[in-house]
Motif scaffolding. Structure first.
Motif, PDB file in Angstrom:
ATOM      1  N   SER A   6       0.845  -1.196   0.000  1.00 25.76           N
ATOM      2  CA  SER A   6       0.000   0.000   0.000  1.00 25.76           C
ATOM      3  C   SER A   6       0.872   1.235   0.000  1.00 25.76           C
ATOM      4  N   GLY A   7       0.225   2.391  -0.187  1.00 22.30           N
ATOM      5  CA  GLY A   7       0.941   3.650  -0.111  1.00 22.30           C
ATOM      6  C   GLY A   7       1.156   4.346  -1.431  1.00 22.30           C
ATOM      7  N   GLY A   8       0.805   3.694  -2.522  1.00 30.11           N
ATOM      8  CA  GLY A   8       0.960   4.334  -3.811  1.00 30.11           C
ATOM      9  C   GLY A   8      -0.011   5.481  -3.996  1.00 30.11           C
ATOM     10  N   GLY A   9       0.204   6.240  -5.053  1.00 32.71           N
ATOM     11  CA  GLY A   9      -0.685   7.361  -5.336  1.00 32.71           C
ATOM     12  C   GLY A   9      -0.100   8.262  -6.392  1.00 32.71           C
ATOM     13  N   LEU A  10      -0.720   9.418  -6.543  1.00 35.67           N
ATOM     14  CA  LEU A  10      -0.285  10.414  -7.506  1.00 35.67           C
ATOM     15  C   LEU A  10       0.485  11.502  -6.768  1.00 35.67           C
ATOM     16  N   VAL A  11       1.670  11.805  -7.268  1.00 32.26           N
ATOM     17  CA  VAL A  11       2.507  12.812  -6.633  1.00 32.26           C
ATOM     18  C   VAL A  11       3.218  13.612  -7.719  1.00 32.26           C
ATOM     19  N   GLN A  12       3.496  14.853  -7.436  1.00 31.08           N
ATOM     20  CA  GLN A  12       4.238  15.672  -8.389  1.00 31.08           C
ATOM     21  C   GLN A  12       5.725  15.353  -8.332  1.00 31.08           C
ATOM     22  N   ALA A  13       6.395  15.611  -9.419  1.00 33.44           N
ATOM     23  CA  ALA A  13       7.840  15.408  -9.458  1.00 33.44           C
ATOM     24  C   ALA A  13       8.498  16.190  -8.321  1.00 33.44           C
ATOM     25  N   GLY A  14       9.463  15.540  -7.682  1.00 38.17           N
ATOM     26  CA  GLY A  14      10.115  16.140  -6.532  1.00 38.17           C
ATOM     27  C   GLY A  14       9.482  15.785  -5.203  1.00 38.17           C
ATOM     28  N   GLY A  15       8.314  15.194  -5.262  1.00 35.74           N
ATOM     29  CA  GLY A  15       7.603  14.829  -4.056  1.00 35.74           C
ATOM     30  C   GLY A  15       8.069  13.507  -3.467  1.00 35.74           C
ATOM     31  N   SER A  16       7.378  13.092  -2.422  1.00 35.72           N
ATOM     32  CA  SER A  16       7.750  11.884  -1.690  1.00 35.72           C
ATOM     33  C   SER A  16       6.537  10.998  -1.450  1.00 35.72           C
ATOM     34  N   LEU A  17       6.796   9.722  -1.355  1.00 35.03           N
ATOM     35  CA  LEU A  17       5.802   8.734  -0.944  1.00 35.03           C
ATOM     36  C   LEU A  17       6.512   7.680  -0.113  1.00 35.03           C
ATOM     37  N   ILE A  18       5.760   7.033   0.746  1.00 38.24           N
ATOM     38  CA  ILE A  18       6.294   5.881   1.449  1.00 38.24           C
ATOM     39  C   ILE A  18       5.375   4.695   1.187  1.00 38.24           C
ATOM     40  N   LEU A  19       5.952   3.643   0.688  1.00 36.46           N
ATOM     41  CA  LEU A  19       5.215   2.405   0.449  1.00 36.46           C
ATOM     42  C   LEU A  19       5.407   1.465   1.636  1.00 36.46           C
ATOM     43  N   SER A  20       4.368   0.714   1.922  1.00 35.84           N
ATOM     44  CA  SER A  20       4.430  -0.283   2.984  1.00 35.84           C
ATOM     45  C   SER A  20       4.001  -1.630   2.425  1.00 35.84           C
ATOM     46  N   CYS A  21       4.548  -2.674   2.983  1.00 43.56           N
ATOM     47  CA  CYS A  21       4.161  -4.028   2.595  1.00 43.56           C
ATOM     48  C   CYS A  21       4.083  -4.859   3.870  1.00 43.56           C
ATOM     49  N   VAL A  22       2.881  -5.300   4.170  1.00 44.18           N
ATOM     50  CA  VAL A  22       2.653  -6.098   5.365  1.00 44.18           C
ATOM     51  C   VAL A  22       2.572  -7.570   4.996  1.00 44.18           C
ATOM     52  N   ALA A  23       3.306  -8.392   5.711  1.00 40.95           N
ATOM     53  CA  ALA A  23       3.324  -9.832   5.471  1.00 40.95           C
ATOM     54  C   ALA A  23       2.511 -10.559   6.521  1.00 40.95           C
ATOM     55  N   SER A  24       1.866 -11.625   6.090  1.00 39.81           N
ATOM     56  CA  SER A  24       1.120 -12.460   7.019  1.00 39.81           C
ATOM     57  C   SER A  24       1.247 -13.910   6.599  1.00 39.81           C
ATOM     58  N   GLY A  25       1.069 -14.806   7.559  1.00 38.55           N
ATOM     59  CA  GLY A  25       1.069 -16.221   7.249  1.00 38.55           C
ATOM     60  C   GLY A  25       2.419 -16.897   7.300  1.00 38.55           C
ATOM     61  N   GLY A  26       3.425 -16.218   7.753  1.00 39.84           N
ATOM     62  CA  GLY A  26       4.748 -16.819   7.838  1.00 39.84           C
ATOM     63  C   GLY A  26       5.589 -16.095   8.866  1.00 39.84           C
ATOM     64  N   THR A  27       6.814 -16.559   9.032  1.00 39.78           N
ATOM     65  CA  THR A  27       7.729 -15.896   9.961  1.00 39.78           C
ATOM     66  C   THR A  27       8.506 -14.846   9.180  1.00 39.78           C
ATOM     67  N   PHE A  28       8.067 -13.619   9.316  1.00 42.36           N
ATOM     68  CA  PHE A  28       8.581 -12.518   8.484  1.00 42.36           C
ATOM     69  C   PHE A  28      10.094 -12.403   8.573  1.00 42.36           C
TER      70      PHE A  28
END
Length: 122
Positions: A6-28
């Motif tokens: 998650s965390g995607g989106g529309l951003v202008q050049a020069g901007g910032s985003l942070i993506l996250s990825c949550v794991a389940s069902g195993g030993t991360f």
């Protein structure tokens, strides 16, 4: 193992985003984690990876100095902080898990998330 990015989106050049990825069902903490991306009409490419301890990280040249990968094993989550975004970063970003060492090769990874779209406007 199931991966939810998650965390995607529309951003202008020069901007910032942070993506996250949550794991389940195993030993991360047993898994090296990575982010790949796929732009329209292009093959999926390696962006960054992190070892299961978090002690080793790797980046493709085009994102070095702009992106930072990290993980929180207590939260079963891997992050991708993306700064100074460029239109060329526009792609669907996928997280992936490897039971073992990290790699820039897609075939090494055992599990994949569905992806989150990042669009950088000029």
């Amino acid at each position: 193992v199931q991966l939810q990015a998650s965390g995607g989106g529309l951003v202008q050049a020069g901007g910032s985003l942070i993506l996250s990825c949550v794991a389940s069902g195993g030993t991360f903490s047993n898994y090296a984690m990575a982010w790949f991306r796929q732009a329209p009409g292009k093959e999926r490419e390696f962006v960054s990876s992190i070892s299961w301890t978090g002690g080793n990280t790797y980046y493709t040249d085009s994102v070095k100095g702009r992106f930072t990968i990290s993980r929180d094993n207590a939260k079963n989550t891997v992050y991708l902080q993306m700064n100074s975004l460029k239109p060329g970063d526009t792609a669907v970003y996928y997280c992936a898990a490897s039971y073992g060492a990290s790699s820039l090769l897609t075939q090494i990874y055992d599990y994949w998330g569905h992806g989150t779209l990042v669009t950088v406007s000029s």
